[in-house]
Write a protein that holds these residues in place. Structure first.
Motif, PDB file in Angstrom:
ATOM      1  N   UNK A   1      -4.381   9.257   4.104  1.00  0.00           N
ATOM      2  CA  UNK A   1      -5.215   9.589   5.877  1.00  0.00           C
ATOM      3  C   UNK A   1      -4.585   8.370   6.522  1.00  0.00           C
ATOM      4  N   UNK A   2      -3.728   7.722   6.293  1.00  0.00           N
ATOM      5  CA  UNK A   2      -2.884   7.747   7.564  1.00  0.00           C
ATOM      6  C   UNK A   2      -3.024   5.830   7.916  1.00  0.00           C
ATOM      7  N   UNK A   3      -4.148   5.437   7.395  1.00  0.00           N
ATOM      8  CA  UNK A   3      -4.420   3.424   7.113  1.00  0.00           C
ATOM      9  C   UNK A   3      -3.603   2.890   5.931  1.00  0.00           C
ATOM     10  N   UNK A   4      -3.104   2.128   7.556  1.00  0.00           N
ATOM     11  CA  UNK A   4      -1.405   1.003   6.729  1.00  0.00           C
ATOM     12  C   UNK A   4      -1.942   0.256   5.662  1.00  0.00           C
TER      13      UNK A   4
ATOM     14  N   UNK B   1     -10.498   5.561  -4.209  1.00  0.00           N
ATOM     15  CA  UNK B   1     -11.307   5.981  -3.557  1.00  0.00           C
ATOM     16  C   UNK B   1     -10.338   4.955  -1.875  1.00  0.00           C
ATOM     17  N   UNK B   2      -9.228   3.613  -2.498  1.00  0.00           N
ATOM     18  CA  UNK B   2      -8.652   2.814  -1.502  1.00  0.00           C
ATOM     19  C   UNK B   2      -7.281   3.485  -1.016  1.00  0.00           C
ATOM     20  N   UNK B   3      -7.140   4.804  -2.078  1.00  0.00           N
ATOM     21  CA  UNK B   3      -5.479   5.058  -1.693  1.00  0.00           C
ATOM     22  C   UNK B   3      -5.506   6.594  -0.753  1.00  0.00           C
ATOM     23  N   UNK B   4      -6.972   7.367  -1.250  1.00  0.00           N
ATOM     24  CA  UNK B   4      -7.343   8.569  -0.553  1.00  0.00           C
ATOM     25  C   UNK B   4      -7.343   7.661   1.190  1.00  0.00           C
ATOM     26  N   UNK B   5      -7.442   6.893   1.305  1.00  0.00           N
ATOM     27  CA  UNK B   5      -7.417   6.451   2.971  1.00  0.00           C
ATOM     28  C   UNK B   5      -6.171   6.216   3.440  1.00  0.00           C
ATOM     29  N   UNK B   6      -5.643   5.004   2.078  1.00  0.00           N
ATOM     30  CA  UNK B   6      -4.319   5.304   2.803  1.00  0.00           C
ATOM     31  C   UNK B   6      -3.092   6.465   2.766  1.00  0.00           C
TER      32      UNK B   6
ATOM     33  N   UNK C   1       0.609  -1.403   0.359  1.00  0.00           N
ATOM     34  CA  UNK C   1       0.159  -0.103  -0.326  1.00  0.00           C
ATOM     35  C   UNK C   1       1.123   1.127   0.303  1.00  0.00           C
ATOM     36  N   UNK C   2       1.721   1.474   0.367  1.00  0.00           N
ATOM     37  CA  UNK C   2       3.053   2.977   0.899  1.00  0.00           C
ATOM     38  C   UNK C   2       3.611   2.550  -0.728  1.00  0.00           C
ATOM     39  N   UNK C   3       4.184   1.876  -0.949  1.00  0.00           N
ATOM     40  CA  UNK C   3       4.937   1.623  -2.373  1.00  0.00           C
ATOM     41  C   UNK C   3       3.221   2.311  -3.139  1.00  0.00           C
ATOM     42  N   UNK C   4       1.875   1.749  -3.325  1.00  0.00           N
ATOM     43  CA  UNK C   4       1.223   1.912  -4.612  1.00  0.00           C
ATOM     44  C   UNK C   4       1.055   3.630  -4.101  1.00  0.00           C
ATOM     45  N   UNK C   5       0.746   4.102  -2.857  1.00  0.00           N
ATOM     46  CA  UNK C   5       0.340   5.020  -2.729  1.00  0.00           C
ATOM     47  C   UNK C   5       1.147   6.680  -3.726  1.00  0.00           C
ATOM     48  N   UNK C   6       2.920   5.983  -4.003  1.00  0.00           N
ATOM     49  CA  UNK C   6       3.363   6.760  -4.667  1.00  0.00           C
ATOM     50  C   UNK C   6       3.525   6.734  -5.388  1.00  0.00           C
ATOM     51  N   UNK C   7       3.198   5.569  -6.553  1.00  0.00           N
ATOM     52  CA  UNK C   7       3.304   4.656  -7.359  1.00  0.00           C
ATOM     53  C   UNK C   7       3.550   6.075  -8.572  1.00  0.00           C
ATOM     54  N   UNK C   8       4.360   6.166  -9.974  1.00  0.00           N
ATOM     55  CA  UNK C   8       4.307   6.437 -11.283  1.00  0.00           C
ATOM     56  C   UNK C   8       2.840   6.334 -11.454  1.00  0.00           C
TER      57      UNK C   8
END
Ligand code: NAD
Length: 259
Positions: free
Chosen positions: A158-161, A151-156, A79-86
């Motif tokens: 916002x702090x959900x791991x 939608x899922x990335x905005x939760x990540x 999830x961390x990598x996905x949230x910053x993915x190009x």
């Protein structure tokens, strides 16, 4: 006829011209793409010299369904990598755009990519098979719910791991096929039909080392179809190609695909 660009620049130009003639003369063209078509859009491949797995073999664990489901740390990393993915900011390149110029002659485009760039370039959805799924949607492994990845990335963000399914609490992943999961049989049928029916199969930016998709090239060759391979490095199926071009897909495709 076997044209290979590996010799002089005259041979290279002959191979480009040969591929362009074969594609221009074909009533129908099937295309198979892999991660290599998107590296010039800034998305690294996995197995190329700068690939994610080449640089960090442990990264392969994030692409495996068993480790994804059993190891919470693998999910948090994913999830961390996905949230910053190009993948969510990349734009199609000239290679993706060249394929759209096939217009109605495009039989089917089978992509192993999950980045959505063929759709963004304008390939019609009804001629596209995203055989490994898409990163632009999430899915729950327990109840099957799906939704936009944003939608899922905005939760990540916002702090959900490790965001769980809001409906059933199940584990959420991207709507992609991970190692250890089966491909969708209707997609495989369409890939097989394209390999048998299209006059030309153009394989681009794929090492052709993973089955069953690599089998498309074998099936096309067995069915007497013309196979053109465009890849930066040698592939496992080069011996089956009528024309093989080594180089960048975004440079070569505009030279071999015209309207
Ligand atoms: P792969 O085994 O098909 O290898 C990619 C190939 O592309 C390599 O042989 C490399 O030499 C070649 N290549 C790299 N840049 C190129 C360029 N500019 N022009 C032409 N060829 C180029 O695929 P992989 O990298 O091992 O990925 C495995 C799977 O992982 C994919 O099938 C896909 O499902 C997923 N993946 C997707 C993306 C994406 O969606 N963009 C990126 C990485 C991985």
């Amino acid at each position: 006829m076997m044209l290979d660009e590996s010799g002089s620049s005259a041979q290279h130009n002959d191979a480009i011209a040969g591929a362009a003639d074969l594609i221009a003369g074909a009533a129908s063209v099937a295309v198979l793409t892999g991660a290599g078509i998107s590296t010039d859009s800034g998305i690294p491949d996995f197995r190329g010299p700068d690939g994610v797995w080449t640089r960090d073999p442990a990264a392969e664990r994030r692409s495996n369904i068993t480790t994804y489901l059993s190891d919470p740390q693998v999910r948090r990393d994913a999830w961390r990598i996905r949230a910053a993915s190009e993948m969510f900011t990349a734009e199609p390149n000239d290679g993706h755009r060249a394929i759209t110029r096939l217009g109605d002659r495009l039989h089917t485009l089978v992509t192993q990519n999950i980045d959505g760039l063929h759709l963004a370039a304008g390939t019609p959805a009804d001629r596209l098979v995203e055989i490994h799924g898409t990163v632009h949607r999430w899915e729950c492994v327990a109840c099957g719910a799906r939704g936009p990845m944003e939608d899922a990335l905005s939760r990540v963000r916002a702090g959900e791991l490790d965001p769980a399914c809001l409906i059933c609490g199940g584990i959420v992943k991207s709507a992609t096929i991970l190692f250890g999961q089966s491909l969708i049989s209707a997609d495989l049928d369409r890939a097989e039909r394209a390999s048998r029916e299209a006059e030309v199969l153009l394989a681009v930016g794929t090492s052709l080392s993973v089955y069953p998709v690599a089998g498309m090239v074998e099936l096309a060759a067995r069915s007497g179809r013309t196979v053109i391979i465009v890849n930066a490095q040698a592939t496992a199926m080069d011996h089956l190609a009528t024309v093989r071009l080594a180089g960048s897909a975004s440079d070569l495709l505009p030279l071999i695909v015209s309207c």
